[in-house]
Design a protein around this motif. Structure first.
Motif, short mmCIF file in Angstrom:
data_model
loop_
_atom_site.label_atom_id
_atom_site.label_comp_id
_atom_site.label_asym_id
_atom_site.label_seq_id
_atom_site.Cartn_x
_atom_site.Cartn_y
_atom_site.Cartn_z
N ALA A 130 0.82 -1.22 0.00
CA ALA A 130 0.00 0.00 0.00
C ALA A 130 0.85 1.26 0.00
O ALA A 130 0.34 2.36 -0.28
N LEU A 131 2.14 1.14 0.28
CA LEU A 131 3.03 2.30 0.28
C LEU A 131 3.61 2.58 -1.10
O LEU A 131 4.37 3.53 -1.26
N ALA A 132 3.25 1.77 -2.09
CA ALA A 132 3.76 2.00 -3.45
C ALA A 132 3.11 3.21 -4.09
O ALA A 132 3.70 3.88 -4.95
N ASP A 133 1.88 3.50 -3.72
CA ASP A 133 1.18 4.68 -4.23
C ASP A 133 0.09 5.04 -3.22
O ASP A 133 -0.07 4.37 -2.19
N GLY A 134 -0.63 6.09 -3.48
CA GLY A 134 -1.71 6.46 -2.58
C GLY A 134 -1.24 7.35 -1.44
O GLY A 134 -0.07 7.76 -1.37
N PRO A 135 -2.13 7.66 -0.50
CA PRO A 135 -1.84 8.65 0.53
C PRO A 135 -0.72 8.29 1.48
O PRO A 135 -0.08 9.18 2.05
N ALA A 136 -0.46 7.01 1.70
CA ALA A 136 0.58 6.63 2.65
C ALA A 136 1.98 6.70 2.05
O ALA A 136 2.98 6.72 2.78
N ARG A 137 2.07 6.76 0.74
CA ARG A 137 3.37 6.74 0.07
C ARG A 137 4.24 7.92 0.50
O ARG A 137 5.41 7.73 0.85
N GLU A 138 3.69 9.12 0.47
CA GLU A 138 4.50 10.29 0.79
C GLU A 138 4.84 10.35 2.27
O GLU A 138 5.90 10.88 2.65
N VAL A 139 3.97 9.83 3.13
CA VAL A 139 4.31 9.77 4.55
C VAL A 139 5.57 8.91 4.73
O VAL A 139 6.51 9.30 5.44
N ALA A 140 5.58 7.75 4.07
CA ALA A 140 6.73 6.85 4.17
C ALA A 140 7.98 7.51 3.60
O ALA A 140 9.07 7.45 4.20
N HIS A 141 7.87 8.14 2.45
CA HIS A 141 9.04 8.76 1.83
C HIS A 141 9.57 9.92 2.68
O HIS A 141 10.79 10.10 2.80
#
Length: 296
Positions: free
Chosen positions: A197-208
């Motif tokens: 789920a961290l590949a795209d979507g709202p959580a991606r930028e949090v992780a990055h």
């Protein structure tokens, strides 16, 4: 080689099982898991399926050539105290977070190596571990540079079929792993999503953003880790482990204490300037832990 695996949970059991095909291994863990291993052996399923019969106990042995430490970061001090009475030639940490090697080195007389591990594992029931992803163990001197002890330990792991790299750049590798863990673990645990789920979507930028902050703190402490490299490491792990549930998500799902203090909390504590994403992730996970511990 005589190897004591201290912390026979998911990862420790998998590595211990792989090593037991070539070496004398003692799994040190909790009941009922170690009791089942004593009775029936350790069953490994998944990427490879086999059964081995390592020794299994709740206490560390009196002596070993190598202690492979895989306990949760908050149990490192306890593991170090237990190993202080064990005659050891070397110790290798494959734990999450930073600071574990220093804790072990303060208590032990033997060389303590740093390690990172990308193998995937999950305990499915007492005596059985699912091998969910083939990875690599990188190990070396925690301060970097060449190490004859690391070469010997690396050769022992390699002989058992564990994909192993003996590295002279462990500080950079440890901070790179921390960036990945800071990005993936708390984010997936709070959002209750698999790694993919961290590949795209709202959580991606949090992780990055969490990874970029971690890289900045690494540079503040003299470790050469670029923002782009940290993000690339996160993207690679997310792609390779898309269907996996992070260790922190598993802890949250099972109502267990997490390792957030040694991951996002470590980044926040080590930072010379604000790291708002890591600070927020750490505070939110701690708030969840507090609710669980108080019965809320």
């Amino acid at each position: 080689m005589d190897i004591a695996v201290v912390g026979a949970g998911s990862l420790g059991s998998l590595l211990g099982g792989l090593l037991a095909r070539e070496h004398d291994v003692t799994l040190v863990g909790r009941e009922p898991h170690v009791g089942r291993v004593r009775e029936r052996g350790l069953r490994v399923t998944g990427v490879e399926s086999f059964c081995v019969e390592p020794a299994a106990a709740t206490e560390v042995p009196d002596a070993a050539d190598l202690a492979l430490v895989a306990v949760k970061s908050y149990d490192t001090a306890g593991a170090a105290a237990a190993l202080a009475d064990c005659a050891l030639d070397a110790c290798l940490s494959v734990q999450n977070g930073l600071g574990n090697e220093a804790t072990l080195a303060d208590a032990l007389d033997c060389p303590v190596l740093a390690g990172t591990c990308t193998y995937g594992a999950r305990l499915t029931e007492p005596g059985t571990v699912a091998y969910t992803g083939r990875g690599e163990v990188a190990l070396g001197a925690s301060e970097g540079g060449p190490s004859q002890v690391a070469e010997r330990v690396g050769a022992a792991l390699d002989a058992a079929g564990v994909v192993t790299t003996v590295a002279e750049d462990m500080p950079t590798r440890l901070w790179g792993k921390l960036a990945v863990n800071a990005a993936v673990n708390a984010t997936t645990a709070l959002a209750r999503v698999e790694n993919g789920a961290l590949a795209d979507g709202p959580a991606r930028e949090v992780a990055h953003d969490a990874a970029r902050e971690t890289a900045r703190v690494a540079r503040e402490r003299g470790v050469d880790l670029a923002d782009e490299r940290a993000v690339a490491l996160v993207e690679s792990v997310v792609a390779d482990t898309a269907a996996n549930r992070s260790s922190m998500l598993q802890d949250v799902a099972d109502g267990r204490r997490t390792e957030v203090d040694a991951i996002n909390g470590y980044v926040a504590d080590a930072a010379e300037s604000p790291v708002p994403v890591n600070e927020t992730l750490a505070r939110l996970v701690r708030a969840w832990e507090r609710g669980v511990s108080s019965g809320g």
